[in-house]
Design a protein around this motif. Structure first.
Motif, PDB file in Angstrom:
ATOM      1  N   GLY A 193       1.225  -1.564   0.392  1.00 14.95           N
ATOM      2  CA  GLY A 193       0.369   0.519  -0.119  1.00 14.95           C
ATOM      3  C   GLY A 193       1.292   1.445   0.362  1.00 14.95           C
ATOM      4  O   GLY A 193       1.974   1.068   0.902  1.00 14.95           O
ATOM      5  N   LEU A 194       0.137   2.107  -0.592  1.00  9.16           N
ATOM      6  CA  LEU A 194       0.756   3.529  -0.842  1.00  9.16           C
ATOM      7  C   LEU A 194       0.151   4.571  -0.772  1.00  9.16           C
ATOM      8  O   LEU A 194      -1.355   4.521  -1.213  1.00  9.16           O
ATOM      9  CB  LEU A 194       1.690   3.681  -2.310  1.00  9.16           C
ATOM     10  N   ALA A 195       0.548   5.504   0.758  1.00  9.58           N
ATOM     11  CA  ALA A 195      -0.692   6.738  -0.270  1.00  9.58           C
ATOM     12  C   ALA A 195       0.134   7.971   0.583  1.00  9.58           C
ATOM     13  O   ALA A 195       1.194   7.983   1.547  1.00  9.58           O
ATOM     14  CB  ALA A 195      -1.866   6.929   1.656  1.00  9.58           C
ATOM     15  N   PHE A 196       0.341   8.722  -0.269  1.00  7.53           N
ATOM     16  CA  PHE A 196       0.080  10.666   0.006  1.00  7.53           C
ATOM     17  C   PHE A 196      -0.507  11.404   1.287  1.00  7.53           C
ATOM     18  O   PHE A 196      -1.664  11.015   1.346  1.00  7.53           O
ATOM     19  CB  PHE A 196       0.191  11.176  -1.419  1.00  7.53           C
ATOM     20  N   SER A 197      -0.154  11.534   2.063  1.00  5.94           N
ATOM     21  CA  SER A 197      -0.449  12.707   2.794  1.00  5.94           C
ATOM     22  C   SER A 197      -1.950  14.268   2.671  1.00  5.94           C
ATOM     23  O   SER A 197      -1.124  14.025   1.066  1.00  5.94           O
ATOM     24  CB  SER A 197       0.026  13.712   4.090  1.00  5.94           C
ATOM     25  N   PRO A 198      -3.031  14.427   2.608  1.00  4.99           N
ATOM     26  CA  PRO A 198      -3.291  15.550   2.138  1.00  4.99           C
ATOM     27  C   PRO A 198      -2.826  17.064   1.592  1.00  4.99           C
ATOM     28  O   PRO A 198      -2.564  16.972   0.700  1.00  4.99           O
ATOM     29  CB  PRO A 198      -4.313  15.513   2.735  1.00  4.99           C
ATOM     30  N   SER A 199      -1.636  17.028   2.554  1.00  7.58           N
ATOM     31  CA  SER A 199      -0.369  18.311   2.347  1.00  7.58           C
ATOM     32  C   SER A 199       0.882  17.410   1.101  1.00  7.58           C
ATOM     33  O   SER A 199       1.298  18.269   0.367  1.00  7.58           O
ATOM     34  CB  SER A 199      -0.320  18.798   3.489  1.00  7.58           C
ATOM     35  N   GLY A 200       0.672  16.623   1.190  1.00 12.31           N
ATOM     36  CA  GLY A 200       1.471  16.333   0.017  1.00 12.31           C
ATOM     37  C   GLY A 200       3.016  15.992   0.663  1.00 12.31           C
ATOM     38  O   GLY A 200       3.733  15.583  -0.296  1.00 12.31           O
ATOM     39  N   ASP A 201       3.447  16.449   1.617  1.00  7.32           N
ATOM     40  CA  ASP A 201       5.158  16.345   1.981  1.00  7.32           C
ATOM     41  C   ASP A 201       5.055  15.114   2.666  1.00  7.32           C
ATOM     42  O   ASP A 201       6.697  14.837   2.274  1.00  7.32           O
ATOM     43  CB  ASP A 201       4.889  16.951   3.201  1.00  7.32           C
ATOM     44  N   PHE A 244      -3.997   1.864  13.853  1.00  6.39           N
ATOM     45  CA  PHE A 244      -3.852   3.650  13.255  1.00  6.39           C
ATOM     46  C   PHE A 244      -2.835   3.988  13.967  1.00  6.39           C
ATOM     47  O   PHE A 244      -2.348   4.049  15.279  1.00  6.39           O
ATOM     48  CB  PHE A 244      -5.158   4.201  14.423  1.00  6.39           C
ATOM     49  N   ILE A 245      -1.915   4.369  13.398  1.00  7.27           N
ATOM     50  CA  ILE A 245      -0.684   5.036  13.530  1.00  7.27           C
ATOM     51  C   ILE A 245      -0.941   6.906  13.454  1.00  7.27           C
ATOM     52  O   ILE A 245      -1.568   7.491  12.964  1.00  7.27           O
ATOM     53  CB  ILE A 245      -0.208   5.413  12.130  1.00  7.27           C
ATOM     54  N   ASP A 246      -0.268   7.888  14.659  1.00 10.38           N
ATOM     55  CA  ASP A 246      -0.270   8.693  14.506  1.00 10.38           C
ATOM     56  C   ASP A 246       0.880   9.039  14.404  1.00 10.38           C
ATOM     57  O   ASP A 246       2.147   9.331  14.254  1.00 10.38           O
ATOM     58  CB  ASP A 246       0.005   8.817  16.365  1.00 10.38           C
ATOM     59  N   VAL A 247       0.686  10.254  12.968  1.00 10.69           N
ATOM     60  CA  VAL A 247       1.762  11.038  12.421  1.00 10.69           C
ATOM     61  C   VAL A 247       2.719  11.292  13.093  1.00 10.69           C
ATOM     62  O   VAL A 247       4.155  10.995  12.923  1.00 10.69           O
ATOM     63  CB  VAL A 247       0.957  11.637  11.004  1.00 10.69           C
ATOM     64  N   ALA A 248       2.242  12.382  13.918  1.00  8.83           N
ATOM     65  CA  ALA A 248       3.465  13.168  14.525  1.00  8.83           C
ATOM     66  C   ALA A 248       4.434  12.289  15.434  1.00  8.83           C
ATOM     67  O   ALA A 248       5.319  12.562  15.305  1.00  8.83           O
ATOM     68  CB  ALA A 248       2.620  14.114  15.324  1.00  8.83           C
ATOM     69  N   GLU A 249       3.454  11.498  16.548  1.00  9.39           N
ATOM     70  CA  GLU A 249       4.587  10.296  17.552  1.00  9.39           C
ATOM     71  C   GLU A 249       5.006   9.544  16.433  1.00  9.39           C
ATOM     72  O   GLU A 249       5.861   8.993  16.999  1.00  9.39           O
ATOM     73  CB  GLU A 249       3.666   9.950  18.485  1.00  9.39           C
ATOM     74  N   GLY A 250       5.083   8.874  15.124  1.00  6.09           N
ATOM     75  CA  GLY A 250       5.442   7.869  14.879  1.00  6.09           C
ATOM     76  C   GLY A 250       5.660   6.422  15.576  1.00  6.09           C
ATOM     77  O   GLY A 250       5.917   5.395  15.135  1.00  6.09           O
ATOM     78  N   GLN A 251       3.672   6.208  15.866  1.00  9.50           N
ATOM     79  CA  GLN A 251       3.838   5.477  16.564  1.00  9.50           C
ATOM     80  C   GLN A 251       2.271   4.620  16.782  1.00  9.50           C
ATOM     81  O   GLN A 251       1.218   5.504  16.141  1.00  9.50           O
ATOM     82  CB  GLN A 251       4.310   4.851  18.321  1.00  9.50           C
ATOM     83  N   LEU A 297       4.934  10.928   2.494  1.00 12.65           N
ATOM     84  CA  LEU A 297       4.541   9.602   1.328  1.00 12.65           C
ATOM     85  C   LEU A 297       4.428   8.183   2.433  1.00 12.65           C
ATOM     86  O   LEU A 297       5.652   7.832   3.008  1.00 12.65           O
ATOM     87  CB  LEU A 297       5.869   9.106   0.372  1.00 12.65           C
ATOM     88  N   ALA A 298       3.862   7.681   2.859  1.00 14.43           N
ATOM     89  CA  ALA A 298       3.336   6.136   3.921  1.00 14.43           C
ATOM     90  C   ALA A 298       3.681   4.998   2.987  1.00 14.43           C
ATOM     91  O   ALA A 298       2.728   5.886   1.472  1.00 14.43           O
ATOM     92  CB  ALA A 298       2.250   6.416   4.711  1.00 14.43           C
ATOM     93  N   SER A 299       3.880   3.964   2.907  1.00 15.55           N
ATOM     94  CA  SER A 299       4.543   2.364   2.223  1.00 15.55           C
ATOM     95  C   SER A 299       3.842   1.896   3.482  1.00 15.55           C
ATOM     96  O   SER A 299       4.344   1.298   4.735  1.00 15.55           O
ATOM     97  CB  SER A 299       5.635   2.489   1.567  1.00 15.55           C
ATOM     98  N   ALA A 300       3.534   0.494   3.116  1.00 12.34           N
ATOM     99  CA  ALA A 300       2.753  -0.496   3.908  1.00 12.34           C
ATOM    100  C   ALA A 300       3.498  -1.925   3.442  1.00 12.34           C
ATOM    101  O   ALA A 300       3.336  -1.760   2.143  1.00 12.34           O
ATOM    102  CB  ALA A 300       1.430  -0.545   4.295  1.00 12.34           C
ATOM    103  N   VAL A 339       5.275  -0.045   8.821  1.00  8.56           N
ATOM    104  CA  VAL A 339       4.632   0.995   7.619  1.00  8.56           C
ATOM    105  C   VAL A 339       5.610   2.444   7.582  1.00  8.56           C
ATOM    106  O   VAL A 339       6.610   1.985   8.784  1.00  8.56           O
ATOM    107  CB  VAL A 339       3.363   1.449   8.580  1.00  8.56           C
ATOM    108  N   ARG A 340       6.137   2.178   6.672  1.00  7.59           N
ATOM    109  CA  ARG A 340       7.244   3.592   6.611  1.00  7.59           C
ATOM    110  C   ARG A 340       7.012   4.724   6.163  1.00  7.59           C
ATOM    111  O   ARG A 340       5.842   4.893   5.230  1.00  7.59           O
ATOM    112  CB  ARG A 340       8.092   3.228   5.890  1.00  7.59           C
ATOM    113  N   LEU A 341       7.298   6.070   7.160  1.00  5.03           N
ATOM    114  CA  LEU A 341       6.725   7.808   6.544  1.00  5.03           C
ATOM    115  C   LEU A 341       8.227   8.150   5.286  1.00  5.03           C
ATOM    116  O   LEU A 341       9.561   7.807   6.719  1.00  5.03           O
ATOM    117  CB  LEU A 341       6.619   8.236   7.709  1.00  5.03           C
TER     118      LEU A 341
END
Length: 855
Positions: free
Chosen positions: A473-481, A536-543, A483-486, A492-494
């Motif tokens: 799986g791949l997805a860009f954040s709504p702001s575009g800065d 569910f992963i918090d993007v800011a905390e990375g966990q 990229l998340a990959s599963a 899962v990587r940011l």
């Protein structure tokens, strides 16, 4: 958020098997699609479901009642307009054909080598035993293939695999014995009465057409078998006629066989479909060829003609094609085809108007969400399409395929304008497009890398390495800065794709990750894993902040060969697709089972579970198996019975040994009930699922339920209408919004004078702004009052702009719905202007030409 989504339509599949029918007005076509029936006029699919795939359907002469019969002979009598099931009956045997009598009082049904005639149940009153057997007719030595009624409903003629046709009377007639029409050397496909009932035509599979008329003696008088004591010989002239062959005709189509045929008595046209994909029209009784055309690469499975005789409907089961042909002008009225194999993926456009799908057949199709028609097909891929994505502008579509390419399509000119490839051949299984539409990324199965390309130049920008298993799986954040990959490596990587650092720390999940999605605000990621969990992963905390255990929610459905119960079967306990709702409050997830589940994100509980299909012809829809269907060789449904077929071409097996996917050749197989992809519409009012049955669309339909917003004793339809008549438009509008009855809101809305719109919009209380805007967005899609709707939209956005801006998150779905409707207005007006410009240019050029000639 409301979760009362109801089945609305089935797209992506237009025909599977069985017979197609025209409605009595000739403007609509009924087509069996799996265990459902689709009506192609405004394109809708009736809500009822048969137990298994539909074998044949029959429509009453008034078009109000439909008889739908599945492969096991279980039938439903359905009210067509309401789409509700009136009665059910089991005929105990497989049914090849069913037909209503022209007066609508009886239904004739094939029953092995017999024919049963039942009285038609009432569509108005509920009865204890609605189906009453009128008579059972015998005489054939093999299965009956077709039934045709005479215009007077007194007789019907049947054809059989025993190479004969037989004439029966509905009620006993003195001295009458069923007449047998023999002489054919192959299965008789159909037999038909002429308009005056003086001639009978029989068509056999080997391409022979026999014309039967009354035998004549030397004095040229018709011979009749009339008993000496019989009365009413003229009334029963068909029964007492001694029939004989007057002409024998042959189609002379070498190497082909007749598969289906129909006859239009009014114009005496015989329409025949052949196994080579050719159909032909012949005028009877002279057997004059009128028209012949090849319309398909595979055999034509079913043919129908509308009451006026102008339109012909054809169904090709192997390709899933449905065609409506106007033979006089030689043009297509309708030409639709679904995906040849499974539908793998789908994507909604940003305005919600279009839906793109990708299939195992390598084709990308774009469907109109409102009409349900496919308006463009891109066949450039040479292998299965794994993912499709729209750019945010909606005019560019991207697709990733197992053939090692990512392609970009222009939806204005309908062309593939860019193809992206990797330095070394890989297979792509995931895709993401950044919000600007300038960068596209794809994840691979075999090299475990993520490739980034520039859409403008087509050049490879970067290769992101780090995963040690396929990128699911791949997805860009709504702001575009970001990229998340599963990946299947349980991580899962940011990635900060536009920053200097290309490294990323993996976030470990409980099992192999199968899909992921960004929340609309970009602060959270939902990842689905193979053990049935949603992390569910918090993007800011990375966990990981929370986990929903979905194993028991999605489990269900037992396959024919399962040795364990559905509760203990681990093969169907994971999600392979996940998406957020438009407001981010809920999560929609589907997987390799018959269920699609909606979860509340804040509470972490299941809100509702949808069953995509109840079709027992699919594997995995039953909770309990019948032990009587188990034999020493395995389940009866899985035993290959190809060698028992009566026809040589049906006995041949052309399958590739070991092929399990993408191989739908002739053999006994059962497809699994599963969901390959789920997506929410940008408007938040509907969602779609790419399933085994096709593209299922579910939506919120509030017009059928009473759901008031603020109900009081004095709030009634009468009080609203009286307030409207007194000219108090604002009060009437508020009352209608409180009662929340769409017809009343529509009436009050359109009664407001255009000059008062701005004042009423300014005085409308804020609590009703969202409801009125949502109504306007729905009204825009179906109303011809363009200027009136634009005045309302402008007045509402101007008067309540600050209020809407402060609540832009919760109002996002309303804004998208408005955008969808306004984009539709723009398209319609632009198209009309272009047509007028072309017409004016043509008129001016003709005027100049005429002036030049005069000079």
């Amino acid at each position: 958020m409301k979760a009362n989504f109801a089945f609305q339509n089935l797209c992506g599949t237009v025909y599977r098997q069985g017979n197609v029918l025209f409605t009595p007005d000739g403007n609509s076509v009924l087509s069996p699609v799996g265990n459902r029936v689709s009506i192609f006029d405004l394109v809708k699919t009736l809500g009822f479901e048969n137990r298994k795939n539909i074998a044949c359907i029959a429509l009453s002469p008034d078009g109000k009642v439909l008889l739908s019969i599945d492969e096991d002979g279980r039938a439903m009598l359905v009210h067509v307009r309401k789409g509700t099931v009136l009665h059910r009956i089991s005929f105990k045997k497989a049914v090849n054909h069913a037909a209503f009598s022209p007066d609508g009082k009886y239904i004739a049904v094939t029953h092995g080598n017999m024919v049963q005639v039942w009285t038609t149940p009432s569509a108005l009153a509920r009865e204890f035993a609605p189906f009453t057997l009128h008579r059972e007719y015998t005489g054939h030595h093999d299965d009956v293939v077709s039934i045709a009624w005479s215009k007077t409903s007194r007789y019907f003629i049947t054809t059989s695999r025993d190479m004969t046709a037989r004439l029966y009377t509905l009620n006993p007639v003195e001295g009458f014995k069923p007449k047998t029409f023999g002489g054919h050397r192959d299965v008789v496909i159909g037999a038909y009465f002429s308009d005056d009932e003086r001639t009978i035509y029989t068509v056999s599979r080997d391409g022979a057409v026999f014309t039967w008329t009354a035998k004549k003696d030397e004095d040229e008088e018709d011979i009749m078998d009339v008993p000496s004591t019989s009365e009413g010989a003229v009334e029963h002239i068909v029964a007492y006629t001694r029939w004989g062959v007057s002409d024998r005709h042959y189609f002379n189509q070498p190497g082909t066989r007749v598969v289906c045929a129909t006859f239009h008595p009014g114009t005496s046209l015989l329409i025949v479909g052949f196994s080579s994909g050719v159909f032909g029209l012949w005028e009877m009784p002279e057997f004059t060829p009128v028209h012949t055309l090849s319309i398909s690469n595979e055999k034509i499975s079913s043919v129908a003609v509308n009451p006026s005789g102008e339109w012909l409907a054809f169904g090709a089961a192997k390709l899933g094609q449905l065609l409506v042909w106007e033979w006089q002008s030689e043009s297509y009225v309708l030409k639709q085809q679904g995906h040849y194999y499974d539908m793998n993926t789908l994507a909604f456009s940003s305005d919600g108007q279009n839906i793109a799908t990708g299939g195992e057949d390598g084709k990308v199709k774009v469907w109109n969400a409102t009409s349900g028609f496919c308006f463009v097909t891109f066949p450039e891929h040479t292998a299965g399409v794994s993912t499709v994505e729209f750019a945010k502008g909606g005019q560019v579509l991207f697709s990733a395929s197992l053939d090692g390419t990512v392609r970009a399509y222009d939806l204005v000119r309908y062309r593939n304008f860019r193809t992206f490839t990797s330095p070394t051949p890989v297979q792509f299984c995931s895709l993401a497009v950044d919000p600007s539409g300038e960068v596209v990324c794809a994840g691979s199965i075999d090299s475990f890398e993520i490739y980034m390309w520039s859409v403008q130049t087509g050049k490879l920008l970067d290769v992101l390495s780090g995963h040690t298993a396929p990128v699911a799986g791949l997805a860009f954040s709504p702001s575009g800065d970001q990229l998340a990959s599963a990946s299947w490596d349980r991580s899962v990587r940011l990635w900060s794709v536009f920053g200097r650092a290309r490294t990323s720390e993996p976030i470990t999940v409980s099992s192999e990750a199968t899909a992921l999605a960004f929340r609309p605000d970009g602060k959270e990621i939902c990842a689905a894993t193979l053990d049935g969990q949603l992390s569910f992963i918090d993007v800011a905390e990375g966990q990981i902040s929370s986990v929903i255990e979905g194993r028991r929610d999605i489990s269900g459905g037992r396959k024919a060969e399962d040795r364990t119960t559905a509760a203990n079967n681990p093969s169907s306990k994971h999600f392979n697709s996940v998406t957020y709702t438009a407001d981010g409050a809920c999560v929609l997830a589907g997987g390799s089972s018959k269920y699609v589940v909606i979860y509340d994100r804040a509470e972490g509980v299941m809100v509702k579970k949808f069953q995509i299909s109840e079709n027992l012809s699919l594997d995995g829809t039953q909770e309990m198996l019948d032990s009587r269907n188990m034999t020493e060789a395995g389940a009866i449904d899985t035993i290959d019975t190809t060698g028992d077929a009566s026809d040589l071409e049906d006995r041949l097996d052309h399958t590739l040994p070991g092929a399990q996917r993408g191989d739908l050749s002739k053999r006994r197989y059962r497809r699994d009930a599963r969901t390959n992809c789920v997506r929410f519409s940008a408007t938040g009012r509907s969602w779609a699922a790419a399933s085994t049955e096709g593209l299922l669309i579910y939506s919120l339909d509030e017009s059928t339920s009473f759901d008031p917003f603020d109900l009081t004793l004095d709030l009634t339809p009468e009080s609203i209408l009286s307030t409207l008549e007194s000219g108090e438009y604002l009060v009437a509008l508020v009352m209608a919004l409180r009662l929340n009855e769409r017809p009343l809101i529509h009436r009050v809305y359109e009664a407001v004078p255009p000059g008062d719109i701005r004042l009423i919009a300014r005085q409308l209380p804020g609590v009703y702004v969202e409801r009125l805007l949502r109504f306007v967005a729905e009204h825009v899609e179906s109303s011809p009052h363009i200027e009136f709707d634009l005045l309302w939209v402008s007045a509402m956005l101007t008067s309540h702009g600050r209020f809407l801006r402060e609540r832009r998150g919760e109002m996002a779905s309303v804004f998208r719905a408005l955008q969808k409707g306004l984009m539709g207005f723009e398209t319609s007006v632009a198209k009309l202007c272009d047509e007028n410009s072309f017409a004016l240019d043509y008129v001016l050029s003709q005027a100049d030409l005429a002036a030049g000639i005069m000079a």
